[in-house]
Motif scaffolding. Sequence first.
Motif, PDB file in Angstrom:
ATOM      1  N   GLU A   1       4.378  -4.906  10.785  1.00  0.00           N
ATOM      2  CA  GLU A   1       4.771  -5.385  12.115  1.00  0.00           C
ATOM      3  C   GLU A   1       4.375  -4.397  13.205  1.00  0.00           C
ATOM      4  O   GLU A   1       3.905  -4.790  14.274  1.00  0.00           O
ATOM      5  CB  GLU A   1       6.273  -5.668  12.151  1.00  0.00           C
ATOM      6  CG  GLU A   1       6.652  -6.901  11.358  1.00  0.00           C
ATOM      7  CD  GLU A   1       8.156  -7.130  11.268  1.00  0.00           C
ATOM      8  OE1 GLU A   1       8.940  -6.324  11.812  1.00  0.00           O
ATOM      9  OE2 GLU A   1       8.545  -8.130  10.643  1.00  0.00           O
ATOM     10  N   ASP A   2       4.565  -3.105  12.941  1.00  0.00           N
ATOM     11  CA  ASP A   2       4.207  -2.105  13.941  1.00  0.00           C
ATOM     12  C   ASP A   2       2.697  -2.016  14.135  1.00  0.00           C
ATOM     13  O   ASP A   2       2.219  -1.716  15.229  1.00  0.00           O
ATOM     14  CB  ASP A   2       4.778  -0.741  13.575  1.00  0.00           C
ATOM     15  CG  ASP A   2       6.297  -0.675  13.754  1.00  0.00           C
ATOM     16  OD1 ASP A   2       6.896  -1.661  14.232  1.00  0.00           O
ATOM     17  OD2 ASP A   2       6.885   0.363  13.403  1.00  0.00           O
ATOM     18  N   SER A   3       1.941  -2.280  13.082  1.00  0.00           N
ATOM     19  CA  SER A   3       0.478  -2.192  13.189  1.00  0.00           C
ATOM     20  C   SER A   3      -0.103  -3.289  14.087  1.00  0.00           C
ATOM     21  O   SER A   3      -1.171  -3.102  14.667  1.00  0.00           O
ATOM     22  CB  SER A   3      -0.175  -2.248  11.805  1.00  0.00           C
ATOM     23  OG  SER A   3      -0.123  -3.555  11.270  1.00  0.00           O
ATOM     24  N   ILE A   4       0.597  -4.407  14.214  1.00  0.00           N
ATOM     25  CA  ILE A   4       0.101  -5.494  15.062  1.00  0.00           C
ATOM     26  C   ILE A   4       0.834  -5.579  16.400  1.00  0.00           C
ATOM     27  O   ILE A   4       0.457  -6.359  17.263  1.00  0.00           O
ATOM     28  CB  ILE A   4       0.161  -6.862  14.330  1.00  0.00           C
ATOM     29  CG1 ILE A   4       1.593  -7.231  13.961  1.00  0.00           C
ATOM     30  CG2 ILE A   4      -0.747  -6.851  13.108  1.00  0.00           C
ATOM     31  CD1 ILE A   4       1.766  -8.650  13.432  1.00  0.00           C
ATOM     32  N   SER A   5       1.856  -4.762  16.568  1.00  0.00           N
ATOM     33  CA  SER A   5       2.640  -4.775  17.799  1.00  0.00           C
ATOM     34  C   SER A   5       1.917  -4.017  18.911  1.00  0.00           C
ATOM     35  O   SER A   5       1.229  -3.036  18.666  1.00  0.00           O
ATOM     36  CB  SER A   5       4.001  -4.112  17.551  1.00  0.00           C
ATOM     37  OG  SER A   5       4.684  -3.928  18.771  1.00  0.00           O
ATOM     38  N   LYS A   6       2.129  -4.474  20.140  1.00  0.00           N
ATOM     39  CA  LYS A   6       1.566  -3.779  21.296  1.00  0.00           C
ATOM     40  C   LYS A   6       2.564  -2.776  21.875  1.00  0.00           C
ATOM     41  O   LYS A   6       2.212  -1.991  22.756  1.00  0.00           O
ATOM     42  CB  LYS A   6       1.169  -4.788  22.370  1.00  0.00           C
ATOM     43  CG  LYS A   6       0.015  -5.665  21.942  1.00  0.00           C
ATOM     44  CD  LYS A   6      -0.365  -6.632  23.020  1.00  0.00           C
ATOM     45  CE  LYS A   6      -1.512  -7.492  22.523  1.00  0.00           C
ATOM     46  NZ  LYS A   6      -1.911  -8.490  23.497  1.00  0.00           N
ATOM     47  N   THR A   7       3.810  -2.808  21.376  1.00  0.00           N
ATOM     48  CA  THR A   7       4.825  -1.913  21.946  1.00  0.00           C
ATOM     49  C   THR A   7       5.544  -1.051  20.910  1.00  0.00           C
ATOM     50  O   THR A   7       6.401  -0.260  21.275  1.00  0.00           O
ATOM     51  CB  THR A   7       5.874  -2.715  22.743  1.00  0.00           C
ATOM     52  OG1 THR A   7       6.466  -3.688  21.885  1.00  0.00           O
ATOM     53  CG2 THR A   7       5.258  -3.379  23.960  1.00  0.00           C
ATOM     54  N   ASN A   8       5.230  -1.203  19.634  1.00  0.00           N
ATOM     55  CA  ASN A   8       5.833  -0.363  18.604  1.00  0.00           C
ATOM     56  C   ASN A   8       4.842   0.694  18.163  1.00  0.00           C
ATOM     57  O   ASN A   8       3.657   0.390  17.964  1.00  0.00           O
ATOM     58  CB  ASN A   8       6.256  -1.174  17.379  1.00  0.00           C
ATOM     59  CG  ASN A   8       7.427  -2.087  17.653  1.00  0.00           C
ATOM     60  OD1 ASN A   8       7.930  -2.153  18.767  1.00  0.00           O
ATOM     61  ND2 ASN A   8       7.846  -2.807  16.647  1.00  0.00           N
ATOM     62  N   ILE A   9       5.331   1.900  17.983  1.00  0.00           N
ATOM     63  CA  ILE A   9       4.494   3.016  17.544  1.00  0.00           C
ATOM     64  C   ILE A   9       5.195   3.675  16.372  1.00  0.00           C
ATOM     65  O   ILE A   9       6.350   4.086  16.492  1.00  0.00           O
ATOM     66  CB  ILE A   9       4.298   4.046  18.676  1.00  0.00           C
ATOM     67  CG1 ILE A   9       3.712   3.364  19.913  1.00  0.00           C
ATOM     68  CG2 ILE A   9       3.427   5.213  18.200  1.00  0.00           C
ATOM     69  CD1 ILE A   9       3.953   4.129  21.199  1.00  0.00           C
TER      70      ILE A   9
END
Length: 181
Positions: free
Chosen positions: A62-70
């Motif tokens: 999920e984080d790899s495709i998120s624009k706001t999660n790192i």
Amino acid sequence: MVITDKIIKGKNLRYILRCPIKEDAEELSKLRVKIDGETENLDRESGEGLLTKEDFERIIYEDSISKTNIFLIAEAEEKIVGFTRCEGSKLSKFRHKAEFGICILKEYWGYGIGKALIESVLICVKNTEIKKISLTVVETNKKAIEIYKRYGFVQEGLLINDRIHKDGNWYNTVIMGKFSE
């Protein structure tokens, strides 16, 4: 969000900052339990709020495709020694905000890993719609508070007697935030 690996040489330790991959999930699950048991600075006791290998696999994806999660890990001596995660809000009224936290194995404190993780997150945030990063820290963790202040975080509030540690004493939680530049 995915970033390019970064090799850091400093304070007698060479380590890599990188995004986790699916194969890191089991090690992250075990590491989180270990770190939680090493310090009272984190919110959990060892084994509480357990995230399994499968949980970490889902988070990594999920984080790899998120624009706001790192999600970043620090890898030294062929093992993961710490990580940070900055999670953006999914709520429209708070889409400009993200929550941030760091976990580092106690034996790797003092090598600058925390600072490198903070700096990397702050660089990543500049390229997103995130305008504010928030975190909480136990009031007795003065070193962390000072480091956060050096990076522009300010105290926004204090939760009085917010937590009880193993020693039976009550402790305050500091709420800190930083607006991105």
